[in-house]
Design a protein around this motif. Structure first.
Motif, PDB file in Angstrom:
ATOM      1  N   GLY B  92       0.808  -1.225   0.000  1.00 28.07           N
ATOM      2  CA  GLY B  92       0.000   0.000   0.000  1.00 28.07           C
ATOM      3  C   GLY B  92       0.839   1.273   0.000  1.00 28.07           C
ATOM      4  O   GLY B  92       0.313   2.378  -0.169  1.00 28.07           O
ATOM      5  N   ASP B  93       2.166   1.127   0.178  1.00 28.32           N
ATOM      6  CA  ASP B  93       3.040   2.297   0.291  1.00 28.32           C
ATOM      7  C   ASP B  93       2.917   3.187  -0.943  1.00 28.32           C
ATOM      8  O   ASP B  93       3.023   2.718  -2.078  1.00 28.32           O
ATOM      9  N   ALA B  94       2.759   4.476  -0.719  1.00 29.92           N
ATOM     10  CA  ALA B  94       2.484   5.399  -1.820  1.00 29.92           C
ATOM     11  C   ALA B  94       3.686   5.594  -2.726  1.00 29.92           C
ATOM     12  O   ALA B  94       3.550   6.031  -3.867  1.00 29.92           O
ATOM     13  N   ARG B  95       4.892   5.287  -2.214  1.00 26.62           N
ATOM     14  CA  ARG B  95       6.088   5.504  -3.030  1.00 26.62           C
ATOM     15  C   ARG B  95       6.278   4.414  -4.081  1.00 26.62           C
ATOM     16  O   ARG B  95       7.102   4.513  -4.963  1.00 26.62           O
ATOM     17  N   ILE B  96       5.505   3.326  -3.910  1.00 26.36           N
ATOM     18  CA  ILE B  96       5.693   2.194  -4.818  1.00 26.36           C
ATOM     19  C   ILE B  96       4.921   2.410  -6.114  1.00 26.36           C
ATOM     20  O   ILE B  96       3.747   2.756  -6.107  1.00 26.36           O
ATOM     21  N   ASP B  97       5.640   2.201  -7.221  1.00 24.00           N
ATOM     22  CA  ASP B  97       5.002   2.282  -8.529  1.00 24.00           C
ATOM     23  C   ASP B  97       4.401   0.927  -8.877  1.00 24.00           C
ATOM     24  O   ASP B  97       3.216   0.802  -9.140  1.00 24.00           O
ATOM     25  N   LYS B  98       5.258  -0.103  -8.833  1.00 27.56           N
ATOM     26  CA  LYS B  98       4.794  -1.456  -9.139  1.00 27.56           C
ATOM     27  C   LYS B  98       5.418  -2.413  -8.148  1.00 27.56           C
ATOM     28  O   LYS B  98       6.528  -2.206  -7.672  1.00 27.56           O
ATOM     29  N   ILE B  99       4.681  -3.508  -7.875  1.00 27.98           N
ATOM     30  CA  ILE B  99       5.192  -4.488  -6.907  1.00 27.98           C
ATOM     31  C   ILE B  99       4.670  -5.864  -7.293  1.00 27.98           C
ATOM     32  O   ILE B  99       3.542  -5.997  -7.773  1.00 27.98           O
ATOM     33  N   THR B 100       5.537  -6.869  -7.119  1.00 31.48           N
ATOM     34  CA  THR B 100       5.077  -8.224  -7.462  1.00 31.48           C
ATOM     35  C   THR B 100       5.712  -9.250  -6.532  1.00 31.48           C
ATOM     36  O   THR B 100       6.900  -9.171  -6.221  1.00 31.48           O
ATOM     37  N   PRO B 101       4.909 -10.203  -6.039  1.00 33.83           N
ATOM     38  CA  PRO B 101       5.443 -11.248  -5.152  1.00 33.83           C
ATOM     39  C   PRO B 101       5.985 -12.430  -5.960  1.00 33.83           C
ATOM     40  O   PRO B 101       5.529 -12.679  -7.069  1.00 33.83           O
ATOM     41  N   GLN B 102       6.997 -13.091  -5.406  1.00 33.51           N
ATOM     42  CA  GLN B 102       7.579 -14.239  -6.114  1.00 33.51           C
ATOM     43  C   GLN B 102       7.864 -15.368  -5.145  1.00 33.51           C
ATOM     44  O   GLN B 102       8.194 -15.137  -3.992  1.00 33.51           O
ATOM     45  N   ILE B 119      19.251 -29.311 -11.563  1.00 40.92           N
ATOM     46  CA  ILE B 119      18.192 -28.597 -10.842  1.00 40.92           C
ATOM     47  C   ILE B 119      17.289 -27.867 -11.843  1.00 40.92           C
ATOM     48  O   ILE B 119      17.775 -27.204 -12.750  1.00 40.92           O
ATOM     49  N   SER B 120      15.999 -28.035 -11.673  1.00 44.58           N
ATOM     50  CA  SER B 120      15.050 -27.251 -12.458  1.00 44.58           C
ATOM     51  C   SER B 120      14.529 -26.124 -11.588  1.00 44.58           C
ATOM     52  O   SER B 120      14.339 -26.287 -10.382  1.00 44.58           O
ATOM     53  N   LEU B 121      14.341 -24.961 -12.220  1.00 48.95           N
ATOM     54  CA  LEU B 121      13.886 -23.789 -11.470  1.00 48.95           C
ATOM     55  C   LEU B 121      12.415 -23.524 -11.748  1.00 48.95           C
ATOM     56  O   LEU B 121      11.976 -23.558 -12.901  1.00 48.95           O
ATOM     57  N   TYR B 122      11.695 -23.230 -10.674  1.00 47.90           N
ATOM     58  CA  TYR B 122      10.275 -22.892 -10.808  1.00 47.90           C
ATOM     59  C   TYR B 122      10.055 -21.566 -10.124  1.00 47.90           C
ATOM     60  O   TYR B 122      10.749 -21.217  -9.167  1.00 47.90           O
ATOM     61  N   MET B 123       9.057 -20.832 -10.598  1.00 47.68           N
ATOM     62  CA  MET B 123       8.741 -19.579  -9.919  1.00 47.68           C
ATOM     63  C   MET B 123       7.237 -19.351  -9.920  1.00 47.68           C
ATOM     64  O   MET B 123       6.597 -19.401 -10.981  1.00 47.68           O
ATOM     65  N   GLY B 124       6.759 -19.139  -8.701  1.00 49.55           N
ATOM     66  CA  GLY B 124       5.349 -18.785  -8.586  1.00 49.55           C
ATOM     67  C   GLY B 124       5.202 -17.284  -8.741  1.00 49.55           C
ATOM     68  O   GLY B 124       5.922 -16.518  -8.105  1.00 49.55           O
ATOM     69  N   ILE B 125       4.296 -16.855  -9.618  1.00 52.48           N
ATOM     70  CA  ILE B 125       4.140 -15.418  -9.856  1.00 52.48           C
ATOM     71  C   ILE B 125       2.665 -15.032  -9.891  1.00 52.48           C
ATOM     72  O   ILE B 125       1.790 -15.884 -10.083  1.00 52.48           O
ATOM     73  N   ALA B 126       2.446 -13.729  -9.707  1.00 48.26           N
ATOM     74  CA  ALA B 126       1.072 -13.223  -9.744  1.00 48.26           C
ATOM     75  C   ALA B 126       0.884 -12.373 -11.002  1.00 48.26           C
ATOM     76  O   ALA B 126       1.843 -12.099 -11.725  1.00 48.26           O
ATOM     77  N   ASP B 127      -0.328 -11.944 -11.243  1.00 46.78           N
ATOM     78  CA  ASP B 127      -0.637 -11.167 -12.452  1.00 46.78           C
ATOM     79  C   ASP B 127       0.245  -9.923 -12.582  1.00 46.78           C
ATOM     80  O   ASP B 127       0.596  -9.505 -13.683  1.00 46.78           O
ATOM     81  N   SER B 128       0.607  -9.365 -11.416  1.00 45.04           N
ATOM     82  CA  SER B 128       1.396  -8.135 -11.441  1.00 45.04           C
ATOM     83  C   SER B 128       2.783  -8.335 -12.048  1.00 45.04           C
ATOM     84  O   SER B 128       3.460  -7.379 -12.410  1.00 45.04           O
ATOM     85  N   TYR B 129       3.192  -9.591 -12.154  1.00 47.34           N
ATOM     86  CA  TYR B 129       4.514  -9.899 -12.724  1.00 47.34           C
ATOM     87  C   TYR B 129       4.695  -9.232 -14.079  1.00 47.34           C
ATOM     88  O   TYR B 129       5.738  -8.655 -14.380  1.00 47.34           O
ATOM     89  N   PRO B 199       1.298 -20.228 -11.317  1.00 52.25           N
ATOM     90  CA  PRO B 199       0.564 -19.242 -10.501  1.00 52.25           C
ATOM     91  C   PRO B 199       1.077 -19.327  -9.065  1.00 52.25           C
ATOM     92  O   PRO B 199       1.346 -20.427  -8.571  1.00 52.25           O
ATOM     93  N   LEU B 200       1.223 -18.190  -8.419  1.00 48.67           N
ATOM     94  CA  LEU B 200       1.810 -18.147  -7.073  1.00 48.67           C
ATOM     95  C   LEU B 200       1.132 -19.124  -6.112  1.00 48.67           C
ATOM     96  O   LEU B 200       1.792 -19.888  -5.412  1.00 48.67           O
ATOM     97  N   LYS B 201      -0.191 -19.108  -6.107  1.00 45.13           N
ATOM     98  CA  LYS B 201      -0.927 -19.955  -5.144  1.00 45.13           C
ATOM     99  C   LYS B 201      -0.661 -21.423  -5.401  1.00 45.13           C
ATOM    100  O   LYS B 201      -0.528 -22.226  -4.477  1.00 45.13           O
ATOM    101  N   VAL B 202      -0.615 -21.790  -6.687  1.00 48.53           N
ATOM    102  CA  VAL B 202      -0.356 -23.183  -7.052  1.00 48.53           C
ATOM    103  C   VAL B 202       1.041 -23.578  -6.587  1.00 48.53           C
ATOM    104  O   VAL B 202       1.245 -24.655  -6.028  1.00 48.53           O
ATOM    105  N   ALA B 203       2.020 -22.688  -6.807  1.00 44.98           N
ATOM    106  CA  ALA B 203       3.395 -22.980  -6.401  1.00 44.98           C
ATOM    107  C   ALA B 203       3.475 -23.190  -4.896  1.00 44.98           C
ATOM    108  O   ALA B 203       4.132 -24.117  -4.420  1.00 44.98           O
ATOM    109  N   GLN B 204       2.775 -22.300  -4.146  1.00 47.31           N
ATOM    110  CA  GLN B 204       2.805 -22.427  -2.682  1.00 47.31           C
ATOM    111  C   GLN B 204       2.252 -23.779  -2.239  1.00 47.31           C
ATOM    112  O   GLN B 204       2.745 -24.389  -1.297  1.00 47.31           O
TER     113      GLN B 204
END
Ligand SMILES: Nc1ncnc2c1ncn2[C@@H]1O[C@H](COP(=O)(O)OP(=O)(O)OP(=O)(O)O)[C@@H](O)[C@H]1O
Ligand SMILES: [Mg+2]
Lengths: 230, 394
Positions: B92-102, B119-129, B199-204
């Motif tokens: 919610g910080d006003a200084r942030i332009d864009k933010i995405t969880p990984q 090793i295979s790499l996986y990444m859970g991401i959200a729409d904001s990615y 999708p982030l939730k699926v990865a979690q």
């Protein structure tokens, strides 16, 4: 009346060998006029080469005076001697001293380059014919006989149209037949073009064909009898 | 006839010796060019990697910053977890332009690298990615249909490597879940090319880390606010903030110590080459004593002789320079391969980039090398006295 082109008075060259002083040329008086053909003779170590080096402005003199083309050489700094030699004095050496990586004609062209004179191929070809080498101008020195190499060296000396030639035992490394052939080239040039030639030799048969013979002993000019040579 | 042809013919006379000397110069120049090329290429790739992340700040769980920096570039954060509510609190910080969880996860795939395993790499991401990486394009397919869908989007290289296309089913090794490939990204030259996105939730769920994240990527409205922003986040427990500028510095630091060593190797190579050239030319000057004497007798000035020898030396170095440049261009791939295996962090893309600028610079470097190396031998040759030189040669 012909011009005196070389005038030496009490000309002396001293070499220092260890603590000893060697008077290689010891008070020589000499006048050489234009068109002379002179043979220098004398035993080994008598100072022939040293005298030729001085006259050829290759080395500085120790004392006395030497005028070449009316210029007092003793006053000229060693580093400036090259200006006197360049294009005015032709040199021929016993062991030819051609540049091994260059062909016959390139050797001659190089001397023109150093003399800052134009390299006219047509004239050079004529020159090679004059010294009897018309067919071998594109050969390297190692592909030629001693006599042929010396002809290249003569062409190299003549190409710059010098005022006189200095030849230090030019036939010293050649057999009797080529020696005479080379000597004949000198004689011809002297007769037909009036070019002054000063030549050192050990060979009395050749030396006697020159106009004058100067006998040296211990750095001094001596009479034929005194030379105790022949 | 002129000085240049005399010099060239002299060099041609002793071919083996000339070739060896030229070779020495060539090796030195090749080393130099490769190092400069590496310097340029590495920075360029690193910048590309970092710019293409789309964010300037990464929030991760506390840990070793070096490790985090490296792991992050390889996929977005060290494998330490923080709670998802951190994301909720700061987004919610006003200084942030864009933010995405990984959420980055790995799985050991025994079938990788022709059966050697990897090793295979996986990444859970959200729409904001995608808002942080607006340049991301789909080669085929599209975004996840739902945040809970058992779907995957593959990076260009993994898809290529595993020969996947949209609609294929993939299995994450060790986790008995089957995902459907819905999209494949275009190549973008960064680590993303090698990642499978979920999708982030699926990865979690699949990796059994509910409500956890490995990182939060943030783009600020104004970079000038960075230090204040960082300060404010100090109060959040268990997290650290890494700015990408900092990461870049850290990596360049790691590389620069290696670079200092390689630079001294290059310097030594150049010095050895110069000594080799001086030695060769001096040797040939002494061999040609009587030749030099006779040239002086027939009218060559000191300057003439000086220039012949100088030109010879410069020729050797110019030939060496050209050859060295060619060697570096041909050998660049090999060097790149070696570097990739020894560097602490190797960015994607070309590590050795040999630009025309580098080639020009090294060429003139070789010319200068020749001019400097030639000074002493040329001086020695030009100082010889004609009669002494002639008699010495006899
Ligand atoms: N650079 C030098 N240093 C010391 N002594 C020298 C040097 N050059 C010549 N000499 C000496 O000067 C003397 C004259 O030598 P020069 O070479 O002029 O004789 P030459 O008549 O030409 O002999 P040759 O017939 O053997 O060629 C000799 O005693 C010689 O040893
Ligand atoms: Mg002599």
């Amino acid at each position: 009346m012909k011009n005196t082109i070389i005038k030496a008075a009490e000309l002396t060259k001293v070499y220092i060998r260890g603590t000893e002083e060697v008077y290689a040329v010891n008070g020589i008086n000499l006048d050489i006029t234009d068109g002379d053909f002179i043979a220098l003779m004398g035993p080994s170590g008598s100072g022939k080469t040293t005298l030729l080096d001085l006259i050829g402005c290759l080395d500085s003199i120790s004392s006395g005076s030497l005028e070449v083309f009316g210029k007092d050489v003793s006053r000229v700094k060693e580093s400036k001697l090259v200006g006197l030699r360049r294009g005015h004095i032709g040199f021929i050496f016993q062991d030819f001293l051609l540049i091994p990586s260059l062909t016959a004609i390139e050797n001659v062209e190089l001397s023109l380059y150093f003399a800052r004179k134009p390299q006219d191929r047509k004239k050079l070809v004529q020159l090679f014919e004059k010294v009897g080498l018309g067919h071998r101008i594109n050969h390297l020195p190692k592909e030629m006989s001693g006599g042929e190499r010396q002809r290249v060296a003569i062409a190299r000396a003549l190409a710059v149209s010098p005022k006189f030639l200095i030849a230090d035992e030019p036939t010293g490394n050649l057999d009797t037949k080529s020696s005479q052939e080379i000597f004949d080239i000198f004689k011809n040039i002297n007769k037909s073009e009036g070019l002054t030639i000063i030549l050192a030799t050990h060979n009395p048969k050749l030396g006697s064909q020159a106009d004058h013979i100067i006998y040296l002993k211990d750095g001094k000019v001596v009479s034929k009898e005194e030379s105790s040579l022949y | 006839m002129n000085l240049f042809s005399v010099a060239l013919k002299n060099l041609a006379r002793k071919k083996v010796r000339t070739a060896l000397t030229v070779g020495g110069v060539a090796i030195a120049i090749a080393v130099l060019v490769s190092l400069w090329g590496f310097d340029t290429g590495y920075q360029r790739s690193l910048n590309n990697d970092i710019d293409k992340m789309g964010y300037q700040v990464l929030v991760t769980a506390k840990g070793c910053p070096y490790e985090a920096a490296t792991l992050m570039l390889q996929g977005g954060g060290g494998l330490r977890y923080m709670n998802e509510d951190v994301y909720k609190r700061i987004s919610g910080d006003a200084r942030i332009d864009k933010i995405t969880p990984q959420l980055v996860a790995t799985a050991y795939d025994p079938g990788k690298q022709s059966g050697r395993g990897g090793i295979s790499l996986y990444m859970g991401i959200a729409d904001s990615y995608l808002t942080l990486k607006p340049w991301s394009k789909f080669k085929s397919g599209k975004w996840f249909s739902d945040e809970n869908a058992l779907e995957a989007i593959m990076g260009y290289e993994v898809a290529e490597y595993e020969q996947r296309s949209v609609g294929d089913k993939i299995l994450i090794p060790g986790r008995n879940e089957i995902l459907t490939v819905v999209g494949i990204f275009e190549r973008n030259g960064t680590q993303d090319d090698g990642i499978v996105f979920l999708p982030l939730k699926v990865a979690q769920k699949i990796f059994e880390v509910p409500d956890k994240l490995t990182g939060i990527g943030i783009k600020l409205k104004d970079m000038a606010q960075l230090s204040k922003f960082e300060e404010d986040l100090y109060n959040e427990p268990g997290i650290q903030i890494i700015s990408l500028a900092q990461v870049k510095g850290t990596i360049l630091n790691l590389v620069s110590s290696a670079k200092a060593m390689t630079n001294s190797v290059a310097l030594i190579a150049v010095i050895i080459a110069v000594i080799g050239v001086v030695n060769t030319i001096l040797m040939s000057v002494f061999e040609r004593t009587s030749e030099i004497g006779v040239m002086k007798a027939i009218g060559a000035s000191r300057l003439d002789i000086f220039r012949i020898i100088w030109v010879e030396t410069t020729f050797i170095c110019v030939f060496g320079g050209v050859l060295g440049n060619i060697m570096a261009l041909l050998g660049g791939k090999t060097i790149e391969y070696i570097l990739k295996s020894v560097l602490p962090y190797a960015p994607k893309g070309h590590l050795v980039v040999i630009t025309p600028h580098i080639l020009t610079l090294s060429f003139f470097g070789a010319v200068i090398m020749g001019l400097v190396a030639g000074l002493y031998p040329a001086f020695r040759a030009s100082s010889m006295k004609p009669i002494e030189a002639i008699r010495k040669g006899e």
